[in-house]
Design a protein around this motif. Structure first.
Motif, PDB file in Angstrom:
ATOM      1  N   ASP A  84      39.177  47.009  57.153  1.00  0.00           N
ATOM      2  CA  ASP A  84      39.771  45.684  57.267  1.00  0.00           C
ATOM      3  C   ASP A  84      38.962  44.618  56.541  1.00  0.00           C
ATOM      4  O   ASP A  84      39.125  43.425  56.802  1.00  0.00           O
ATOM      5  N   ARG A  85      38.090  45.017  55.609  1.00  0.00           N
ATOM      6  CA  ARG A  85      37.230  44.052  54.929  1.00  0.00           C
ATOM      7  C   ARG A  85      37.071  44.436  53.472  1.00  0.00           C
ATOM      8  O   ARG A  85      36.725  45.577  53.156  1.00  0.00           O
ATOM      9  N   LEU A  86      37.361  43.485  52.581  1.00  0.00           N
ATOM     10  CA  LEU A  86      37.200  43.750  51.165  1.00  0.00           C
ATOM     11  C   LEU A  86      36.685  42.513  50.457  1.00  0.00           C
ATOM     12  O   LEU A  86      36.789  41.389  50.955  1.00  0.00           O
ATOM     13  N   ALA A  87      36.142  42.727  49.287  1.00  0.00           N
ATOM     14  CA  ALA A  87      35.662  41.652  48.431  1.00  0.00           C
ATOM     15  C   ALA A  87      36.455  41.671  47.132  1.00  0.00           C
ATOM     16  O   ALA A  87      36.680  42.735  46.552  1.00  0.00           O
ATOM     17  N   VAL A  88      36.891  40.500  46.703  1.00  0.00           N
ATOM     18  CA  VAL A  88      37.531  40.354  45.403  1.00  0.00           C
ATOM     19  C   VAL A  88      36.707  39.364  44.595  1.00  0.00           C
ATOM     20  O   VAL A  88      36.150  38.399  45.137  1.00  0.00           O
ATOM     21  N   GLY A  89      36.611  39.609  43.311  1.00  0.00           N
ATOM     22  CA  GLY A  89      35.838  38.720  42.467  1.00  0.00           C
ATOM     23  C   GLY A  89      36.277  38.804  41.025  1.00  0.00           C
ATOM     24  O   GLY A  89      37.044  39.699  40.635  1.00  0.00           O
ATOM     25  N   TRP A  90      35.798  37.864  40.263  1.00  0.00           N
ATOM     26  CA  TRP A  90      36.180  37.786  38.852  1.00  0.00           C
ATOM     27  C   TRP A  90      35.032  37.152  38.081  1.00  0.00           C
ATOM     28  O   TRP A  90      34.370  36.227  38.575  1.00  0.00           O
ATOM     29  N   ILE A  91      34.760  37.664  36.883  1.00  0.00           N
ATOM     30  CA  ILE A  91      33.685  37.147  36.034  1.00  0.00           C
ATOM     31  C   ILE A  91      34.270  36.811  34.675  1.00  0.00           C
ATOM     32  O   ILE A  91      34.923  37.650  34.040  1.00  0.00           O
ATOM     33  N   GLY A  92      34.034  35.597  34.237  1.00  0.00           N
ATOM     34  CA  GLY A  92      34.485  35.162  32.921  1.00  0.00           C
ATOM     35  C   GLY A  92      33.302  34.822  32.045  1.00  0.00           C
ATOM     36  O   GLY A  92      32.372  34.121  32.467  1.00  0.00           O
ATOM     37  N   ALA A  93      33.300  35.319  30.812  1.00  0.00           N
ATOM     38  CA  ALA A  93      32.209  35.029  29.887  1.00  0.00           C
ATOM     39  C   ALA A  93      32.213  33.550  29.531  1.00  0.00           C
ATOM     40  O   ALA A  93      33.275  32.948  29.303  1.00  0.00           O
ATOM     41  N   LEU A  94      31.025  32.949  29.461  1.00  0.00           N
ATOM     42  CA  LEU A  94      30.915  31.526  29.154  1.00  0.00           C
ATOM     43  C   LEU A  94      30.815  31.244  27.667  1.00  0.00           C
ATOM     44  O   LEU A  94      30.546  30.106  27.268  1.00  0.00           O
ATOM     45  N   ASP A  95      31.057  32.256  26.832  1.00  0.00           N
ATOM     46  CA  ASP A  95      31.117  31.983  25.396  1.00  0.00           C
ATOM     47  C   ASP A  95      32.548  31.676  24.943  1.00  0.00           C
ATOM     48  O   ASP A  95      32.855  31.743  23.760  1.00  0.00           O
ATOM     49  N   TYR A  96      33.408  31.306  25.889  1.00  0.00           N
ATOM     50  CA  TYR A  96      34.791  30.985  25.525  1.00  0.00           C
ATOM     51  C   TYR A  96      34.828  29.709  24.684  1.00  0.00           C
ATOM     52  O   TYR A  96      33.918  28.873  24.720  1.00  0.00           O
ATOM     53  N   ARG A  97      35.921  29.535  23.929  1.00  0.00           N
ATOM     54  CA  ARG A  97      36.016  28.441  22.953  1.00  0.00           C
ATOM     55  C   ARG A  97      37.033  27.375  23.339  1.00  0.00           C
ATOM     56  O   ARG A  97      37.027  26.290  22.769  1.00  0.00           O
ATOM     57  N   ASP A  98      37.903  27.657  24.285  1.00  0.00           N
ATOM     58  CA  ASP A  98      38.964  26.726  24.667  1.00  0.00           C
ATOM     59  C   ASP A  98      38.412  25.686  25.635  1.00  0.00           C
ATOM     60  O   ASP A  98      38.083  25.998  26.784  1.00  0.00           O
ATOM     61  N   ALA A  99      38.320  24.425  25.207  1.00  0.00           N
ATOM     62  CA  ALA A  99      37.769  23.366  26.050  1.00  0.00           C
ATOM     63  C   ALA A  99      38.648  23.064  27.253  1.00  0.00           C
ATOM     64  O   ALA A  99      38.188  22.453  28.221  1.00  0.00           O
ATOM     65  N   GLY A 100      39.896  23.475  27.232  1.00  0.00           N
ATOM     66  CA  GLY A 100      40.783  23.240  28.363  1.00  0.00           C
ATOM     67  C   GLY A 100      40.770  24.347  29.399  1.00  0.00           C
ATOM     68  O   GLY A 100      41.486  24.259  30.408  1.00  0.00           O
ATOM     69  N   PHE A 101      39.941  25.364  29.209  1.00  0.00           N
ATOM     70  CA  PHE A 101      39.922  26.517  30.101  1.00  0.00           C
ATOM     71  C   PHE A 101      39.297  26.162  31.441  1.00  0.00           C
ATOM     72  O   PHE A 101      38.272  25.480  31.509  1.00  0.00           O
ATOM     73  N   ASP A 102      39.878  26.671  32.532  1.00  0.00           N
ATOM     74  CA  ASP A 102      39.391  26.432  33.889  1.00  0.00           C
ATOM     75  C   ASP A 102      39.127  27.786  34.545  1.00  0.00           C
ATOM     76  O   ASP A 102      40.058  28.469  34.974  1.00  0.00           O
ATOM     77  N   PRO A 103      37.865  28.220  34.654  1.00  0.00           N
ATOM     78  CA  PRO A 103      37.578  29.546  35.220  1.00  0.00           C
ATOM     79  C   PRO A 103      38.015  29.687  36.672  1.00  0.00           C
ATOM     80  O   PRO A 103      38.497  30.760  37.071  1.00  0.00           O
ATOM     81  N   PHE A 104      37.840  28.636  37.485  1.00  0.00           N
ATOM     82  CA  PHE A 104      38.202  28.745  38.899  1.00  0.00           C
ATOM     83  C   PHE A 104      39.695  29.004  39.056  1.00  0.00           C
ATOM     84  O   PHE A 104      40.111  29.895  39.817  1.00  0.00           O
ATOM     85  N   LEU A 105      40.521  28.256  38.346  1.00  0.00           N
ATOM     86  CA  LEU A 105      41.966  28.461  38.448  1.00  0.00           C
ATOM     87  C   LEU A 105      42.365  29.827  37.893  1.00  0.00           C
ATOM     88  O   LEU A 105      43.313  30.448  38.381  1.00  0.00           O
TER      89      LEU A 105
END
Length: 578
Positions: free
Chosen positions: A284-305
């Protein structure tokens, strides 16, 4: 041995928020004002009570005890308790841990379930396509990094190590280019920097050798590397921003503890690198996660969303159906690999763990490499005590042991995997297949040419006035809701620790060229920019008390205009059993 701390003065943390209370805090008392009249001294000073710092301390303490040597080992930790700021997925090969602890302690280690089933998927908007999986974590266990560090800390304290949670190593002490120790941060200043009643000034702590185990983007580590040019032979470091949520879910008969899923692709565009994970710790317990590289080029990118959107994939949301989030956290991690490693030793100290850049992003091995680097550093320090030489040359046993180790050889073997994704997802996967097939024997090494901040492109068209958002869904958290699950406690009335080189430059140049990307890449929403009516200049507000200490702003700000410095000790998130 008498403690240098005054037991009559204590530090009381603020109220804990969220559904996963941390339990009683073991917090050291504050250093008394009288003690600041003279320096404190120890034999070994370690900054950071993560896996690398604690492995170093534990190995040293046991060796000194075996040799019947009276040595003082001090560990400073900025979190209110050991493990409070530690966050990882996390997968751990127990052999790395068993190298640190004694055999009779093996059964007591806080290891979660062993990996029982593992898959790697390529996400499209509606499907999860299987990919060949070359990671093979069958020998690994799922762990809570916070619990692991608290357990290691208890072993270290039982061996005589003095660990002081709630104390920040704020400044370095230098004699020329030799490190002499640190000064702890002041406690009890108001927002304007004036001392308040009960003010406690920082204390000077001197040691012949100081081990920096701060993790990704440590502020002291950065100063040492820059001052001494330790990275002159390395390429620029690249980092990722990781998120993790702990969920309580209905019992799923089709799932079992130890189930591991890694996913690449959607919702990222092909030119950006990143991926997510799902680890089931219990029925009944799990972890979900996501990792985004910070070398992205799009200034409008929102990692949290992007992470919140990723949880809406059919393959993920079916696991979350009917559940509720218990905890949330975010932090940055190093991804550059072998070609980004700085020199590890200098006169009076050494770098260990993620602060040195030892995380193996290709094989998801960070904790184990941190433990191993701590052991190697401890052996180098022991030899330095025998020689009575704490220069870079006297500490050479540490980098020599690293260079001979199997885990360092593996770090070199996978050095080209992460850079291969600079050319897009398809090219990265194809190149990765070649690297796995050739076992990293390519005669070339791909190097990073630009820092993460330098890769951000200017916006050619203005962003929409309305902020990007997701439609409400059971699996979606907004930023305030996520912060409420992070255990965040920090006194509002203290100096802002996120420092701008120029506010005007941030609002004009940063707003004009990049639409203030700090309002999007910061996972906590610390930076807020508004345009009041009938006012020419926009207004920026920095909510320092919301900071999760991820240090993303120090890494990604395209103007190099933001500096993360530590606030008062004991503040920030408390990740509990994350």
């Amino acid at each position: 041995r008498a403690s240098p701390l005054d037991p009559t003065k204590g530090f009381a943390p603020g109220p804990h928020q969220g559904d996963n209370p941390p339990g009683p805090l073991k917090v050291k008392p504050r250093i008394s004002t009288q003690e600041t009249m003279s320096d404190l001294r120890c034999d070994v000073l370690i900054v950071g009570a993560g896996p690398a710092g604690l492995a170093t301390a534990l190995r040293l303490a046991r060796a000194f005890r075996t040799r019947r040597e009276e040595r003082t080992i001090m560990v400073l930790e900025k979190a209110a308790r050991i493990g409070g700021h530690q966050l990882s997925g996390a997968l751990l090969d127990p052999r790395d841990l068993y190298a640190v602890i004694d055999a009779h302690e093996h059964p007591l280690a806080p290891l979660g379930p062993r990996v029982a089933r593992e898959s790697l998927r390529l996400f499209t908007p509606h499907h999860a396509l299987p990919l060949p999986n070359g990671w093979h974590h069958a020998d690994c266990h799922l762990v809570s990094l916070g619990l692991l560090c608290r357990w290691l800390g208890s072993l270290a304290e039982a061996t005589g190590v003095e660990i002081y949670p709630g104390f920040v190593a704020a400044r370095l002490l230098w004699e020329g280019n030799r490190l002499l120790g640190v000064t702890t941060g002041d406690q009890g200043r108001d927002a304007q920097g004036r001392p308040k009643p009960g003010f406690q000034p920082g204390v000077v702590i001197r040691a012949p050798v100081t081990i920096l185990a701060e993790g990704c983007r440590g502020h002291l580590t950065g100063e040492v590397v820059k001052r001494l040019g330790l990275d002159r032979k390395a390429t620029p470091q690249t980092c990722g921003l990781g998120f993790k949520e702990l969920w309580e879910t209905p019992v799923d008969p089709a799932s079992r503890p130890g189930e591991v899923l890694h996913a690449l692709g959607w919702p990222l565009p092909a030119e950006q690198h990143g991926g997510g994970f799902l680890y089931r710790f219990a029925a009944d317990r799990l972890a979900v996660g996501w990792i985004g590289a910070l070398d992205y080029r799009d200034a409008g990118f929102d990692p949290f969303l992007t992470f919140q959107r990723w949880k809406g994939h059919p393959w993920i949301r079916r696991h979350l159906a009917g559940g509720r989030p218990l905890a949330f956290g975010a932090r940055t991690l190093v991804e550059g690999g072998w070609q980004c490693l700085p020199e590890l030793t200098f006169d009076g100290g050494a770098l260990v763990g993620d602060g040195a850049g030892f995380l193996n992003a290709a094989r998801l091995q960070g904790i184990g490499n941190g433990l191993r680097s701590g052991l190697a550093a401890a052996e180098g320090v022991l030899e330095a005590f025998e020689r009575k030489d704490f220069s870079a040359s006297g500490l050479r046993g540490y980098p020599e042991r690293v260079a001979r180790s199997d885990w360092f050889a593996e770090l070199k073997t996978v050095r080209n995997l992460r850079p291969g994704f600079r050319f897009g997802l398809a090219a990265g996967l194809a190149h990765g297949a070649w690297e796995w097939f050739s076992q990293g024997r390519a005669p070339w090494t791909w190097r990073w040419s630009l820092s993460d901040r330098a890769r951000l492109r200017e916006l050619s068209t203005p962003l929409p006035c309305s902020a990007a958002r997701l439609d409400p869904a059971p699996w979606v958290l907004d930023r305030p809701g996520a912060l409420a699950l992070s255990g965040l406690t920090q006194r509002e009335d203290q100096p802002v620790h996120l420092r701008l080189g120029s506010l005007e430059r941030a609002l004009t140049e940063g707003g004009r060229r990049f639409a203030n990307p700090e309002t999007r890449y910061c996972p906590a929403g610390v930076y807020e920019v508004k345009q009041p009516p009938e006012v020419e200049m926009p207004v920026m507000r920095i909510h320092g008390a919301w900071c999760l200490h991820c240090k993303c702003c120090d890494i990604k700000d395209p103007l190099d205009n933001i500096r993360w410095t530590p606030p008062e000790g004991g503040g920030g998130p408390d990740y509990g059993e994350m």
